[in-house]
Design a protein around this motif. Structure first.
Motif, PDB file in Angstrom:
ATOM      1  N   ALA A  37       0.813  -1.217   0.000  1.00 51.54           N
ATOM      2  CA  ALA A  37       0.000   0.000   0.000  1.00 51.54           C
ATOM      3  C   ALA A  37       0.848   1.269   0.000  1.00 51.54           C
ATOM      4  CB  ALA A  37      -0.935  -0.002   1.208  1.00 51.54           C
ATOM      5  N   ARG A  38       2.006   1.218   0.626  1.00 47.87           N
ATOM      6  CA  ARG A  38       2.869   2.392   0.671  1.00 47.87           C
ATOM      7  C   ARG A  38       3.582   2.583  -0.673  1.00 47.87           C
ATOM      8  NH1 ARG A  38       3.577  -0.389   5.634  1.00 47.87           N
ATOM      9  NH2 ARG A  38       3.322   0.887   7.524  1.00 47.87           N
ATOM     10  N   GLN A  39       4.273   3.702  -0.769  1.00 48.91           N
ATOM     11  CA  GLN A  39       5.077   3.982  -1.962  1.00 48.91           C
ATOM     12  C   GLN A  39       6.546   3.654  -1.738  1.00 48.91           C
ATOM     13  OE1 GLN A  39       3.980   4.664  -4.891  1.00 48.91           O
ATOM     14  NE2 GLN A  39       1.837   5.171  -4.435  1.00 48.91           N
TER      15      GLN A  39
ATOM     16  N   ALA B 110       8.696  -7.635  -9.206  1.00 45.97           N
ATOM     17  CA  ALA B 110       7.515  -8.297  -8.647  1.00 45.97           C
ATOM     18  C   ALA B 110       6.691  -7.397  -7.743  1.00 45.97           C
ATOM     19  CB  ALA B 110       7.946  -9.544  -7.862  1.00 45.97           C
ATOM     20  N   VAL B 111       7.184  -6.187  -7.428  1.00 46.48           N
ATOM     21  CA  VAL B 111       6.559  -5.347  -6.406  1.00 46.48           C
ATOM     22  C   VAL B 111       5.681  -4.270  -7.033  1.00 46.48           C
ATOM     23  CG1 VAL B 111       6.975  -3.793  -4.462  1.00 46.48           C
ATOM     24  CG2 VAL B 111       8.488  -5.753  -4.833  1.00 46.48           C
ATOM     25  N   LYS B 112       4.463  -4.148  -6.512  1.00 45.22           N
ATOM     26  CA  LYS B 112       3.549  -3.075  -6.912  1.00 45.22           C
ATOM     27  C   LYS B 112       3.336  -2.162  -5.701  1.00 45.22           C
ATOM     28  CE  LYS B 112       0.902  -5.926 -10.188  1.00 45.22           C
ATOM     29  NZ  LYS B 112       1.226  -5.202 -11.417  1.00 45.22           N
TER      30      LYS B 112
ATOM     31  N   ALA C 124      -3.272   3.314  -8.427  1.00 51.40           N
ATOM     32  CA  ALA C 124      -3.493   4.566  -9.152  1.00 51.40           C
ATOM     33  C   ALA C 124      -4.407   4.374 -10.359  1.00 51.40           C
ATOM     34  CB  ALA C 124      -2.158   5.165  -9.596  1.00 51.40           C
ATOM     35  N   GLY C 125      -4.486   3.164 -10.858  1.00 50.46           N
ATOM     36  CA  GLY C 125      -5.328   2.884 -12.015  1.00 50.46           C
ATOM     37  C   GLY C 125      -6.734   2.464 -11.656  1.00 50.46           C
TER      38      GLY C 125
END
Length: 519
Positions: free
Chosen positions: A80-82, A288-290, A312-313
């Protein structure tokens, strides 16, 4: 009627705080002893064709992704974080700090290798072999972290003294008491005459007693006159008296802190901030990380899983064969999930500690004026600790952690400190630092604060298991729930540490591998 073990531990915690409780539990065999470390070492290619969703890119999630990808698993990490790291968070100039229900803070510090604030974990014991092994394997440079310093101050009962004076005067007072008991025959049934003489000799040295076996102060404790050249011999200052020390709580966590197995005087830290470990792991699993992927639903789908998330999408979904769930429990139990009733109950019963820090940018007056390098200063005020930096010695300015309230000095402190406004926290922190370094409180500037129960996607600093829960709720979460596996510091006997997160992840990986191999 005797006290139950639980009631006894509760009394120890109330009297001496977290540190006294930790050492007592260690002595009673209720805490795990470090064993030789071995990575999971899954067979190469054993995960080919198997999809795993890893929920959370904290240390547990990153370790899971790293080890599974090496074995050929198809891994997707949702965070969830950036940023990676979860609670392993290092704050620097220009960063924005968000707190639930509080105003955002923008960090206005100068840049520099040592101008950072570890809002979460900030030290690595030498016994934490998994984390140290990842540092070695991934090329994360380490430096000494000064955890114990006899020059650092204690502030209890309205009296400020050095840790060295409190420690050595306590030792001297105890040595004098035991010497008196031996000399008066109180231990004749336990000691032979030869043993008594040997022990009296040792106590004289141990406590720095005078020829009359009395403690009259020691240059180990404090100087009245420091040693100098020519005709300037040292002399000891007036010692603290036993009755004063008994009233001041000097015998809480501060004097036994370095005896805790995970709190050695010399510890380790990554050069440049604790998040260097998380970023090193992240670089290995980056594709692999979103980031910015907030999990909304955790569902079963046939024999596998379906994860609904928002990024964001917009609304997204991820289908996988298995999921390793590392989201902190206070956040996880707010997410709609197809967990079993037993798991839902265990999550509902799991409680987390509060933990709050304050950090300042300032001139390094503790070094430049007082010649103190590193260590911890202790206070009975709700801020509990002043944590001096162990890097950047000799630089003009630095980041001073002016509060770390987690229950070391008293179990009531974390909740009290976390409930304060930012300005109230800053005022308490400044007041304590002024006690330790008179006239320097006014030099403190550009403060920031982090309370973990108010931090999005964490909502607590670490788990707080009751002893009885280890065989019920804890045990439930250690078992797979269909396609769901759980990991994090809360599923270890090394709570509040990155090591616990890594080792719990290893256990989840082994269970998942066994399931895949049996399929």
């Amino acid at each position: 009627m005797g006290l139950s073990r639980r009631a006894f531990l509760e009394r120890v915690g109330k009297a001496g705080g977290y540190g006294a409780l930790y050492v007592t539990m260690q002595g009673m065999g209720l805490l795990a002893t470090p064993k030789a470390y071995a990575a999971p070492n899954l067979p190469a290619g054993s995960g080919k064709g198997v999809k795993v969703a890893v929920l959370g890119a904290g240390v547990a999630g990153l370790v899971a992704a790293y080890e599974l990808r090496k074995a050929g698993y198809e891994v997707t990490v949702l965070e969830a974080r950036q940023r990676p790291g979860g609670r392993a968070w290092s704050v620097r100039g220009g960063d924005r700090i968000q707190q639930i229900g509080r105003p955002d803070q923008t960090v206005d510090w100068e840049s520099g290798r040592h101008h950072y604030f570890n809002a979460g974990p900030a030290r690595i014991p030498q016994t934490h072999r998994a984390i140290l092994s990842y540092c070695r394997d991934l090329g994360v440079p380490l430096e000494v972290m000064v955890n114990g310093n006899r020059m650092a101050k204690l502030d209890f009962g309205g009296k400020v003294v050095t840790n060295g004076q409190a420690t050595n005067d306590t030792r001297g007072a105890f040595a004098e008491l035991l010497s008196k008991a031996i000399s008066r025959g109180s231990l004749d049934q336990e000691l032979t005459p030869a043993d008594k003489q040997a022990l009296l000799g040792y106590l004289g040295f141990y406590g720095d007693l005078n020829p009359e076996r009395m403690y009259a102060g020691s240059v180990r404790s404090t100087f009245k006159d420091p040693p100098g050249g020519y005709l300037h011999p040292p002399s000891s200052g007036e010692p603290l008296r036993l009755k004063d020390m008994m009233q001041s709580r000097f015998w809480g966590a501060s004097l036994i802190f370095e005896e805790i197995s995970e709190m050695q005087a010399t510890m380790l830290q990554p050069v440049g901030g604790m998040d260097r470990i998380s970023y090193a792991l992240y670089e290995q699993v980056k594709p692999a990380v979103k980031f910015g992927a907030e999990v909304k639903e955790i569902r079963r789908r046939g024999k596998g899983v379906r994860i609904a998330y928002v990024d964001a999408g917009g609304a997204q979904r991820l289908d996988a064969d298995y999921a390793i769930v590392t989201i902190p429990v206070p956040v996880l139990r707010k997410i709609t999930a197809d967990f079993s009733p037993a798991v839902q109950k265990a999550l509902a019963n799991t409680q987390y500690h509060e933990g709050t820090k304050v950090a300042w940018q300032t001139r390094r007056f503790w070094e430049q004026d007082d010649f103190q390098y590193g260590g911890l200063g202790w206070t009975e005020e709700p801020s509990e600790l002043v944590w001096y930096p162990s890097g950047g010695f000799g630089e003009k300015t630095g980041i001073l952690v002016g509060a770390y309230s987690i229950g070391f000095s008293g179990p009531e402190n974390p909740r009290k400190f976390a409930a304060m406004s930012f300005d109230e926290r800053f005022a308490v922190s400044r007041r304590v630092i002024e006690k330790f370094h008179p006239g320097r409180g006014r030099e403190l500037g550009k403060p920031v604060t982090v309370a973990w129960d108010q931090t999005p996607y964490s909502e607590g600093v670490a788990v707080s298991w009751e002893e009885a829960q280890r065989t019920t709720d804890y045990a439930t979460l250690c078992r797979p729930d269909g396609p769901f596996f759980f990991a994090g510091e809360h599923l270890s006997y090394i709570n509040a540490w990155q090591e616990g997160a890594a080792l719990s992840s290893h256990e989840a990986i082994k269970l998942l591998q066994a399931r895949v191999s049996a399929a």
